[in-house]
Motif scaffolding. Structure first.
Motif, short mmCIF file in Angstrom:
data_model
loop_
_atom_site.label_atom_id
_atom_site.label_comp_id
_atom_site.label_asym_id
_atom_site.label_seq_id
_atom_site.Cartn_x
_atom_site.Cartn_y
_atom_site.Cartn_z
N GLY A 14 76.30 52.45 29.02
CA GLY A 14 75.83 51.07 28.88
C GLY A 14 76.03 50.20 30.11
O GLY A 14 75.99 48.97 30.01
N LYS A 15 76.22 50.83 31.27
CA LYS A 15 76.46 50.06 32.50
C LYS A 15 75.29 49.14 32.84
O LYS A 15 75.49 47.98 33.21
N THR A 16 74.08 49.67 32.73
CA THR A 16 72.90 48.89 33.13
C THR A 16 72.74 47.66 32.27
O THR A 16 72.56 46.54 32.78
N LYS A 17 72.81 47.83 30.96
CA LYS A 17 72.64 46.70 30.04
C LYS A 17 73.69 45.63 30.29
O LYS A 17 73.38 44.43 30.37
N LEU A 18 74.95 46.04 30.43
CA LEU A 18 76.02 45.07 30.66
C LEU A 18 75.83 44.37 32.00
O LEU A 18 76.05 43.15 32.11
N SER A 19 75.42 45.11 33.02
CA SER A 19 75.26 44.52 34.35
C SER A 19 74.22 43.40 34.35
O SER A 19 74.41 42.37 35.00
N ILE A 20 73.14 43.59 33.62
CA ILE A 20 72.09 42.56 33.57
C ILE A 20 72.61 41.32 32.85
O ILE A 20 72.38 40.18 33.28
N GLU A 21 73.33 41.53 31.75
CA GLU A 21 73.91 40.41 31.00
C GLU A 21 74.84 39.59 31.89
O GLU A 21 74.78 38.36 31.92
N LEU A 22 75.70 40.28 32.62
CA LEU A 22 76.67 39.60 33.47
C LEU A 22 76.00 38.93 34.66
O LEU A 22 76.36 37.80 35.05
N ALA A 23 75.04 39.63 35.25
CA ALA A 23 74.35 39.06 36.41
C ALA A 23 73.64 37.77 36.04
O ALA A 23 73.63 36.81 36.82
N LYS A 24 73.05 37.73 34.85
CA LYS A 24 72.37 36.53 34.38
C LYS A 24 73.37 35.40 34.15
O LYS A 24 73.11 34.24 34.51
N ARG A 25 74.52 35.72 33.58
CA ARG A 25 75.51 34.70 33.25
C ARG A 25 76.18 34.10 34.48
O ARG A 25 76.49 32.91 34.51
N PHE A 26 76.42 34.94 35.49
CA PHE A 26 77.21 34.50 36.64
C PHE A 26 76.41 34.44 37.95
O PHE A 26 77.00 34.32 39.01
N GLN A 27 75.08 34.49 37.85
CA GLN A 27 74.21 34.43 39.03
C GLN A 27 74.63 35.46 40.09
O GLN A 27 74.81 35.15 41.27
N MET A 28 74.78 36.71 39.63
CA MET A 28 75.17 37.80 40.52
C MET A 28 73.95 38.57 41.02
O MET A 28 72.88 38.52 40.41
N GLU A 29 74.16 39.29 42.12
CA GLU A 29 73.19 40.26 42.60
C GLU A 29 73.82 41.64 42.49
O GLU A 29 75.01 41.81 42.79
N VAL A 30 73.03 42.62 42.07
CA VAL A 30 73.54 43.96 41.81
C VAL A 30 73.37 44.85 43.04
O VAL A 30 72.30 44.87 43.67
N ILE A 31 74.43 45.59 43.36
CA ILE A 31 74.38 46.62 44.40
C ILE A 31 74.49 47.97 43.71
O ILE A 31 75.45 48.22 42.97
N ASN A 32 73.52 48.82 43.93
CA ASN A 32 73.53 50.15 43.31
C ASN A 32 74.71 50.97 43.81
O ASN A 32 74.92 51.12 45.01
N GLY A 33 75.49 51.52 42.87
CA GLY A 33 76.62 52.38 43.21
C GLY A 33 76.43 53.81 42.74
O GLY A 33 77.42 54.50 42.47
N ASP A 34 75.18 54.22 42.63
CA ASP A 34 74.86 55.59 42.22
C ASP A 34 74.20 56.30 43.39
O ASP A 34 73.15 55.86 43.89
N SER A 35 74.79 57.39 43.83
CA SER A 35 74.32 58.07 45.04
C SER A 35 72.96 58.74 44.87
O SER A 35 72.32 59.09 45.86
N VAL A 36 72.49 58.91 43.63
CA VAL A 36 71.19 59.55 43.40
C VAL A 36 70.07 58.51 43.37
O VAL A 36 68.99 58.72 43.92
N ASP A 52 61.28 46.34 34.85
CA ASP A 52 61.39 45.61 33.58
C ASP A 52 62.85 45.45 33.18
O ASP A 52 63.27 44.38 32.71
N GLU A 53 63.64 46.51 33.34
CA GLU A 53 65.05 46.46 32.97
C GLU A 53 65.84 45.51 33.86
O GLU A 53 66.83 44.92 33.42
#
Length: 280
Positions: A14-36, A52-53
């Motif tokens: 559930g990392k992706t879903k939680l990250s979007i929720e948090l990014a919206k709440r705290f005006q964050m930008e996401v940095i991908n931490g998956d090497s693939v 879309d996600e």
């Protein structure tokens, strides 16, 4: 110190879903931490987040390079540190532990010249002679090569004593989950990926040497080395083993804040803790 928030954990937690929720709440930008997910061609098999996600949240280092462009943990370290300096509230999301830690802690890497290397046995002998205090996995060829190159550059791997020194104020979220439920999620996700064209994606990449869970087994199926059923079962087994290693690594290396990925109050719990962290 600059504050950085990370969400880590196994695939399907559930990392992706939680990250979007948090990014919206705290005006964050996401940095991908998956090497693939860094690679443009690896979409379905990496479970890469879709436009879309993303839901309007800015993402970095997604489809950042092609498979024809070399990209190492050293490159990742430089890219992430530059992004952190530019983003007010960076949120790193992924499961590639070494990549994430190398960017956030005082890891030292040297760009190595491409030159012919001696046999592994010769490198091991050279390392033991020139860096007798080294603690190394002598069965890991990649680490042996790295240690050898470090020594010939004039340094010793055993002298690198800052690997556990953070460069930032880090709040690390680990999403935990009952293994039986996680396995069900892994099975469901894999079936969805196959329906979306995972086999066709792998077929288009047959010329590449992809030693990545999922691509590796499906390549075996396409080469008639495995039945599809055997390939699927192997992917699930390897994914679960990797998830176990991931958890052990993060617990030992980065001391995360552990949350139940299935908690109905997960977003509220994490948001409350992040709010306190950002105020501190």
């Amino acid at each position: 110190m600059k504050k950085v928030i990370c969400i880590v954990g196994p695939t399907g937690s559930g990392k992706t879903k939680l990250s979007i929720e948090l990014a919206k709440r705290f005006q964050m930008e996401v940095i991908n931490g998956d090497s693939v997910s860094i690679y443009k061609e690896l979409n379905i098999g990496s479970a890469k987040i879709t436009e879309d996600e993303m839901n309007g949240v800015k993402h970095h280092l997604i489809s950042h390079r092609t498979l024809n462009e070399p990209y190492s943990v050293f490159n990742f370290q430089k890219d992430v540190r530059q992004l952190i300096s530019q983003i007010q509230y960076p949120l790193i999301v992924g499961g590639s532990g070494l990549y994430i830690k190398s960017a956030l802690y005082d890891y030292e890497f040297e760009e190595q010249e491409k030159k012919e290397l001696p046999e592994i046995s010769q490198m091991i002998e050279f390392i033991k002679e020139n860096d007798p205090d080294i603690d190394l996995d002598w069965h890991n060829e990649r680490r042996i090569v790295s240690a050898y190159q470090t020594i010939i550059s004039g340094k010793k791997r055993s002298d690198k004593n800052k690997l556990h020194h953070p460069l930032y104020d880090i709040y690390l979220i680990y999403l935990d989950m009952d293994r039986n439920i996680l396995r069900q999620r892994v099975e469901y996700r894999l079936n969805q990926m196959i329906e979306k064209g995972f086999i066709e994606e792998t077929k288009a990449l047959m010329t590449y040497d992809l030693n990545i869970i999922g691509y590796r087994e499906l390549k075996g199926y396409l080469n008639h080395e495995l039945t599809l059923e055997d390939a699927i079962n192997t992917i699930i087994t390897q994914t679960m083993r990797f998830a176990k290693r991931q958890k052990t690594w993060f617990m030992n290396q980065m001391n995360p804040n552990v949350y139940d990925g299935l908690s109905p109050d997960l977003v509220q719990q994490v948001s409350k803790d992040i709010e306190q962290f950002l105020k501190g």
